[in-house]
Design a protein around this motif. Structure first.
Motif, PDB file in Angstrom:
ATOM      1  N   PHE A 271       4.395  -2.944 -12.849  1.00  0.00           N
ATOM      2  CA  PHE A 271       2.743  -2.893 -13.280  1.00  0.00           C
ATOM      3  C   PHE A 271       2.990  -1.116 -13.094  1.00  0.00           C
ATOM      4  N   PRO A 272       3.266  -0.696 -14.535  1.00  0.00           N
ATOM      5  CA  PRO A 272       3.492   0.651 -14.440  1.00  0.00           C
ATOM      6  C   PRO A 272       2.183   1.411 -14.611  1.00  0.00           C
ATOM      7  N   SER A 273       1.273   0.817 -15.191  1.00  0.00           N
ATOM      8  CA  SER A 273      -0.139   1.363 -15.381  1.00  0.00           C
ATOM      9  C   SER A 273      -1.058   1.234 -14.369  1.00  0.00           C
ATOM     10  N   ALA A 274      -0.452   0.647 -13.058  1.00  0.00           N
ATOM     11  CA  ALA A 274      -1.317   0.350 -11.903  1.00  0.00           C
ATOM     12  C   ALA A 274      -2.189   1.524 -11.528  1.00  0.00           C
ATOM     13  N   THR A 275      -3.363   1.673 -11.276  1.00  0.00           N
ATOM     14  CA  THR A 275      -4.220   2.688 -10.872  1.00  0.00           C
ATOM     15  C   THR A 275      -3.725   3.163  -9.324  1.00  0.00           C
ATOM     16  N   GLY A 276      -3.151   4.145  -9.099  1.00  0.00           N
ATOM     17  CA  GLY A 276      -2.805   4.810  -7.645  1.00  0.00           C
ATOM     18  C   GLY A 276      -1.890   4.214  -7.249  1.00  0.00           C
ATOM     19  N   GLY A 277      -0.703   3.537  -8.002  1.00  0.00           N
ATOM     20  CA  GLY A 277       0.593   2.848  -7.705  1.00  0.00           C
ATOM     21  C   GLY A 277       0.266   1.771  -6.734  1.00  0.00           C
TER      22      GLY A 277
ATOM     23  N   GLU B  80      -8.492  -9.422   8.930  1.00  0.00           N
ATOM     24  CA  GLU B  80      -9.234  -8.593  10.110  1.00  0.00           C
ATOM     25  C   GLU B  80     -10.239  -7.865   9.042  1.00  0.00           C
ATOM     26  N   ALA B  81      -9.635  -7.643   7.653  1.00  0.00           N
ATOM     27  CA  ALA B  81     -10.616  -6.748   6.920  1.00  0.00           C
ATOM     28  C   ALA B  81     -11.716  -7.400   6.360  1.00  0.00           C
ATOM     29  N   VAL B  82     -11.526  -8.814   6.195  1.00  0.00           N
ATOM     30  CA  VAL B  82     -12.365  -9.409   5.354  1.00  0.00           C
ATOM     31  C   VAL B  82     -13.462  -9.793   6.593  1.00  0.00           C
ATOM     32  N   ARG B  83     -12.944 -10.185   7.894  1.00  0.00           N
ATOM     33  CA  ARG B  83     -14.159 -10.169   8.648  1.00  0.00           C
ATOM     34  C   ARG B  83     -14.963  -9.060   9.027  1.00  0.00           C
ATOM     35  N   ALA B  84     -14.113  -7.819   8.791  1.00  0.00           N
ATOM     36  CA  ALA B  84     -15.031  -6.340   9.198  1.00  0.00           C
ATOM     37  C   ALA B  84     -15.994  -6.328   7.747  1.00  0.00           C
ATOM     38  N   SER B  85     -15.677  -7.020   6.671  1.00  0.00           N
ATOM     39  CA  SER B  85     -16.381  -6.420   5.643  1.00  0.00           C
ATOM     40  C   SER B  85     -17.899  -7.045   5.414  1.00  0.00           C
ATOM     41  N   GLY B  86     -18.111  -8.014   6.565  1.00  0.00           N
ATOM     42  CA  GLY B  86     -19.445  -8.620   6.429  1.00  0.00           C
ATOM     43  C   GLY B  86     -19.666  -9.845   5.753  1.00  0.00           C
ATOM     44  N   TRP B  87     -18.463 -10.368   5.211  1.00  0.00           N
ATOM     45  CA  TRP B  87     -18.376 -11.607   4.419  1.00  0.00           C
ATOM     46  C   TRP B  87     -18.854 -12.783   5.187  1.00  0.00           C
ATOM     47  N   ARG B  88     -19.640 -13.488   4.615  1.00  0.00           N
ATOM     48  CA  ARG B  88     -20.452 -14.562   5.537  1.00  0.00           C
ATOM     49  C   ARG B  88     -19.476 -15.927   5.727  1.00  0.00           C
ATOM     50  N   GLY B  89     -18.572 -16.004   5.165  1.00  0.00           N
ATOM     51  CA  GLY B  89     -17.797 -17.348   5.288  1.00  0.00           C
ATOM     52  C   GLY B  89     -16.931 -17.389   6.561  1.00  0.00           C
ATOM     53  N   LYS B  90     -16.167 -18.428   6.635  1.00  0.00           N
ATOM     54  CA  LYS B  90     -15.358 -18.548   7.786  1.00  0.00           C
ATOM     55  C   LYS B  90     -13.777 -18.212   7.388  1.00  0.00           C
TER      56      LYS B  90
ATOM     57  N   ILE C 208      -2.884  -4.704  -5.397  1.00  0.00           N
ATOM     58  CA  ILE C 208      -1.750  -5.003  -4.436  1.00  0.00           C
ATOM     59  C   ILE C 208      -2.323  -4.658  -2.960  1.00  0.00           C
ATOM     60  N   ASN C 209      -3.333  -3.869  -3.012  1.00  0.00           N
ATOM     61  CA  ASN C 209      -3.686  -3.353  -1.788  1.00  0.00           C
ATOM     62  C   ASN C 209      -5.447  -3.478  -1.640  1.00  0.00           C
ATOM     63  N   PRO C 210      -5.714  -4.717  -1.086  1.00  0.00           N
ATOM     64  CA  PRO C 210      -6.985  -4.950  -1.374  1.00  0.00           C
ATOM     65  C   PRO C 210      -8.054  -4.257  -0.308  1.00  0.00           C
ATOM     66  N   MET C 211      -7.161  -3.441   0.681  1.00  0.00           N
ATOM     67  CA  MET C 211      -7.869  -2.620   1.672  1.00  0.00           C
ATOM     68  C   MET C 211      -8.002  -0.971   1.185  1.00  0.00           C
ATOM     69  N   ALA C 212      -7.580  -0.775  -0.033  1.00  0.00           N
ATOM     70  CA  ALA C 212      -7.537   0.640  -0.511  1.00  0.00           C
ATOM     71  C   ALA C 212      -8.907   1.300  -0.977  1.00  0.00           C
TER      72      ALA C 212
ATOM     73  N   GLY D 258       0.982  -1.034   0.046  1.00  0.00           N
ATOM     74  CA  GLY D 258       0.176  -0.001  -0.040  1.00  0.00           C
ATOM     75  C   GLY D 258       0.717   1.319   0.024  1.00  0.00           C
ATOM     76  N   GLU D 259       0.206   2.378  -0.435  1.00  0.00           N
ATOM     77  CA  GLU D 259       1.110   3.599  -0.277  1.00  0.00           C
ATOM     78  C   GLU D 259       1.523   4.099   0.869  1.00  0.00           C
TER      79      GLU D 259
END
Length: 316
Positions: free
Chosen positions: A220-226, A269-279, A232-236, A197-198
């Protein structure tokens, strides 16, 4: 321009990447072993071309099958590691790992060979992986159609492959998989995944974080937001909601001496906080570094990681 005058973006035992996009790879990380019968595990493998246009291939693995066995086996779609820059499905340590996993877990495996950066900048590896996943769940090969259970598909990846697994799981969750009989992805396993992440996390090592982001910018020079690109940053901000992840179960494994570990734990922790219904399961190995279970598969702690993965695949 000789290498001594170029600026290094990332330097490790596997390769040296320069900011101008040149790369020097360690020869051992580009070695391959042929597919075939593995006497230690009884597993048989073969290479299959999945895209003539790009030359993309996968390596299929089949455990010993007794006679005309009718019981269908879970399918593992596996993505190797190597920073997106080195490695392959045929790299000795990954070939050995998948042989062992297939034998222990009694699964059919599809190990994906994606194109490597920087010669093929990202998103090439993601595009190849998506195409291979669609191919795998179509049951295109007899090993998959005759022995694989398309109702029990798992995505498994190590390091950069763990990053790819996340991106495949989000893509499937958002858009689905086109198929006459839609497959069911039951579970997702990220082994020592590579994220960044940045903004540096407090627990992250600054030197590695900076070098990792430099590597990402080159491959990945064309990445959006570096390094805040969602791949690369699933929590962005703006990343697809983690609640969209496909599957009913998620396992993330990290190692305490791996500089990637803080991001892996935060991802759980972010997956848990997202409301994802899996384990969600998180398993960290103390006192070990990145990818140790592939580098030294015979150690006790490597066995613990393998046991955890096998149990997850068996839903124990």
């Amino acid at each position: 321009m000789d290498s001594s005058s170029r600026v290094i973006a990332f330097d490790c035992s596997s390769f040296r990447l320069y900011m101008d996009g040149q790369v020097e790879r360690a020869a051992q990380r580009m070695e391959t072993v042929p597919a075939g019968f593995d006497a230690d595990t009884g597993v048989t493998s073969k290479d299959v071309v999945t895209d003539v246009a790009t030359g993309a291939t996968v390596r299929l693995y089949l455990p010993p099958v007794q006679g005309a066995a009718t019981t269908k086996l879970p399918i593992v779609v596996f993505f190797h590691g190597g920073y997106f820059i080195v490695g392959s499905a045929g790299e000795p340590m990954y070939h050995r790992y998948v042989n062992s996993l297939v034998a222990r877990a009694r699964v059919v495996a599809v190990s994906v060979d994606y194109r490597l950066a920087p010669e093929h900048p990202l998103p090439a590896a993601y595009d190849d992986s998506w195409a291979a996943l669609k191919w795998a769940v179509s049951g295109a090969d007899p090993w998959l159609s005759d022995h694989g259970d398309l109702g029990r598909v798992f995505l498994v990846g190590v390091s950069a492959g763990g990053n790819i697994v996340h991106n495949m799981a989000v893509s499937v969750g958002v858009s689905g998989l086109p198929a006459a009989e839609p497959p069911r992805i039951e579970g997702v396993i990220l082994l020592h995944p590579s994220f960044s992440g940045e903004q540096k996390m407090e627990a992250e090592e600054g030197e590695f974080w900076r070098a990792n982001n430099n590597r990402w910018a080159v491959i990945f020079p064309s990445a959006t937001g570096g390094a805040d690109d969602p791949r690369i940053n699933p929590m962005a901000a703006g990343a697809p909601s983690l609640s969209k992840l496909v599957g009913q179960r998620l396992l993330v494994c990290t190692a305490s001496l791996d500089p990637r570990a803080p991001r892996g734990a935060a991802y759980c922790e972010a997956v848990r906080a997202s409301g994802w219904r899996g384990k969600v399961e998180w398993f960290e190995t103390e006192g070990e570094g990145h990818g140790f279970f592939v580098l030294d598969p015979g150690s006790h702690k490597s066995g613990e990681v393998m046991d955890r993965v096998v149990a997850f695949l068996a839903d124990l």
